[in-house]
Design a protein around this motif. Sequence first.
Motif, PDB file in Angstrom:
ATOM      1  N   GLY A   8       0.814  -1.207   0.000  1.00  0.00           N
ATOM      2  CA  GLY A   8       0.000   0.000   0.000  1.00  0.00           C
ATOM      3  C   GLY A   8       0.848   1.258   0.000  1.00  0.00           C
ATOM      4  O   GLY A   8       1.866   1.341  -0.683  1.00  0.00           O
ATOM      5  N   ALA A   9       0.427   2.246   0.794  1.00  0.00           N
ATOM      6  CA  ALA A   9       1.156   3.512   0.877  1.00  0.00           C
ATOM      7  C   ALA A   9       2.127   3.546   2.047  1.00  0.00           C
ATOM      8  O   ALA A   9       2.681   4.603   2.353  1.00  0.00           O
ATOM      9  CB  ALA A   9       0.157   4.668   0.993  1.00  0.00           C
ATOM     10  N   ILE A  21      -7.660   1.006  -6.644  1.00  0.00           N
ATOM     11  CA  ILE A  21      -8.289   2.148  -5.973  1.00  0.00           C
ATOM     12  C   ILE A  21      -7.240   3.190  -5.624  1.00  0.00           C
ATOM     13  O   ILE A  21      -7.464   4.399  -5.740  1.00  0.00           O
ATOM     14  CB  ILE A  21      -9.047   1.674  -4.721  1.00  0.00           C
ATOM     15  N   GLY A  22      -6.071   2.729  -5.175  1.00  0.00           N
ATOM     16  CA  GLY A  22      -4.934   3.627  -4.958  1.00  0.00           C
ATOM     17  C   GLY A  22      -5.159   4.672  -3.882  1.00  0.00           C
ATOM     18  O   GLY A  22      -4.771   5.832  -4.054  1.00  0.00           O
ATOM     19  N   SER A  23      -5.761   4.298  -2.769  1.00  0.00           N
ATOM     20  CA  SER A  23      -5.994   5.244  -1.669  1.00  0.00           C
ATOM     21  C   SER A  23      -4.669   5.844  -1.195  1.00  0.00           C
ATOM     22  O   SER A  23      -3.673   5.145  -1.038  1.00  0.00           O
ATOM     23  CB  SER A  23      -6.686   4.531  -0.517  1.00  0.00           C
ATOM     24  N   TRP A  24      -4.679   7.162  -0.957  1.00  0.00           N
ATOM     25  CA  TRP A  24      -3.445   7.871  -0.586  1.00  0.00           C
ATOM     26  C   TRP A  24      -2.859   7.368   0.739  1.00  0.00           C
ATOM     27  O   TRP A  24      -1.654   7.455   0.954  1.00  0.00           O
ATOM     28  CB  TRP A  24      -3.706   9.372  -0.505  1.00  0.00           C
ATOM     29  N   ASN A  25      -3.713   6.842   1.621  1.00  0.00           N
ATOM     30  CA  ASN A  25      -3.241   6.354   2.921  1.00  0.00           C
ATOM     31  C   ASN A  25      -3.457   4.851   3.065  1.00  0.00           C
ATOM     32  O   ASN A  25      -3.675   4.350   4.174  1.00  0.00           O
ATOM     33  CB  ASN A  25      -3.929   7.098   4.055  1.00  0.00           C
ATOM     34  N   GLN A  26      -3.398   4.124   1.952  1.00  0.00           N
ATOM     35  CA  GLN A  26      -3.676   2.694   1.967  1.00  0.00           C
ATOM     36  C   GLN A  26      -2.733   1.951   2.933  1.00  0.00           C
ATOM     37  O   GLN A  26      -1.511   2.033   2.835  1.00  0.00           O
ATOM     38  CB  GLN A  26      -3.527   2.104   0.568  1.00  0.00           C
ATOM     39  N   ASP A  27      -3.330   1.209   3.854  1.00  0.00           N
ATOM     40  CA  ASP A  27      -2.577   0.378   4.785  1.00  0.00           C
ATOM     41  C   ASP A  27      -2.076  -0.871   4.056  1.00  0.00           C
ATOM     42  O   ASP A  27      -2.555  -1.210   2.958  1.00  0.00           O
ATOM     43  CB  ASP A  27      -3.485  -0.020   5.947  1.00  0.00           C
ATOM     44  N   ASN A  28      -1.108  -1.565   4.665  1.00  0.00           N
ATOM     45  CA  ASN A  28      -0.777  -2.903   4.184  1.00  0.00           C
ATOM     46  C   ASN A  28      -2.067  -3.709   4.087  1.00  0.00           C
ATOM     47  O   ASN A  28      -2.940  -3.608   4.956  1.00  0.00           O
ATOM     48  CB  ASN A  28       0.143  -3.622   5.151  1.00  0.00           C
ATOM     49  N   ALA A  29      -2.199  -4.502   3.049  1.00  0.00           N
ATOM     50  CA  ALA A  29      -3.386  -5.346   2.876  1.00  0.00           C
ATOM     51  C   ALA A  29      -2.943  -6.758   2.526  1.00  0.00           C
ATOM     52  O   ALA A  29      -2.113  -6.948   1.633  1.00  0.00           O
ATOM     53  CB  ALA A  29      -4.297  -4.800   1.785  1.00  0.00           C
ATOM     54  N   THR A  30      -3.489  -7.730   3.233  1.00  0.00           N
ATOM     55  CA  THR A  30      -3.128  -9.136   3.030  1.00  0.00           C
ATOM     56  C   THR A  30      -4.374  -9.991   3.086  1.00  0.00           C
ATOM     57  O   THR A  30      -5.251  -9.763   3.923  1.00  0.00           O
ATOM     58  CB  THR A  30      -2.135  -9.599   4.118  1.00  0.00           C
ATOM     59  N   VAL A  31      -4.461 -10.972   2.188  1.00  0.00           N
ATOM     60  CA  VAL A  31      -5.574 -11.911   2.210  1.00  0.00           C
ATOM     61  C   VAL A  31      -5.064 -13.332   1.989  1.00  0.00           C
ATOM     62  O   VAL A  31      -4.103 -13.544   1.254  1.00  0.00           O
ATOM     63  CB  VAL A  31      -6.650 -11.597   1.140  1.00  0.00           C
TER      64      VAL A  31
END
Length: 253
Positions: free
Chosen positions: A14-15, A235-245
């Motif tokens: 993410g960011a 989506i490219g959110s400016w404050n995107q957190d790490n995302a894991t699935v």
Amino acid sequence: MSPDLQFGGGASVGARRRQEDAWETRALPRDENGVRLVAVVADGLGGHPGGDQASRTACDGFLAAFPDASGSPRERLREALQSANAQLRAAIEASPELWGMGTTLVAACFHAGGCDWISVGDSFLFHYRSGRIRRVNPLHTVGAELDERARRGEITEAEAAADPERPLITSVVMGLSLEEVAAGSMRLEPDDLVILATDGVETLGEDGIASVCGEQRGAGAEEVATAIIRRIEEIGSWNQDNATVVVVRQPRR
């Protein structure tokens, strides 16, 4: 292990400057409980020392302990969680500068009857079936406690929603006594999806995750996981957190 049991995972930084999530799956030979697969996802606490080390230590400690744990699947999950917690305590004692490191953790073991699960913190366990998704586990957050107080009429929904402490986690794996642990079981039907995820997937929300799962109908678990992460990155959110699935698909009959 049944060759039809599909599983796979994916992650995005993410960011953030570094990846503090960790995930792992382990296929097992059938044992006395019929367990075929264990999956675990952890989200190291951002802004604390060693978030990335905490999540990796917890995942490794959990999966190292589970195969030799005894009892029912749920008892084995609890034993593995305690072992992961002890591993963090040992790491902190060896390196005091890591004091304060911690991680969320959600894990599930899969067997012929479905799956058993355990969780600490605010990572998610979702169940997807025939176009519908639901979050299975409760979240250990101040927000969840506030919402429950609002449900009981102690505060208003507006007050619960506006509280600045909503995101705070009330239970975490950090080598200390585990304040809150959630656990349960699920019966699964053919083609059901079980999704373990860190809170970075909130960018999509439950409806967004369900939409991706529907679009990937018939695809393998690995493809579903990749598609969820790709949608978050699009989506490219400016404050995107790490995302894991991690995605596990129940075998077809």
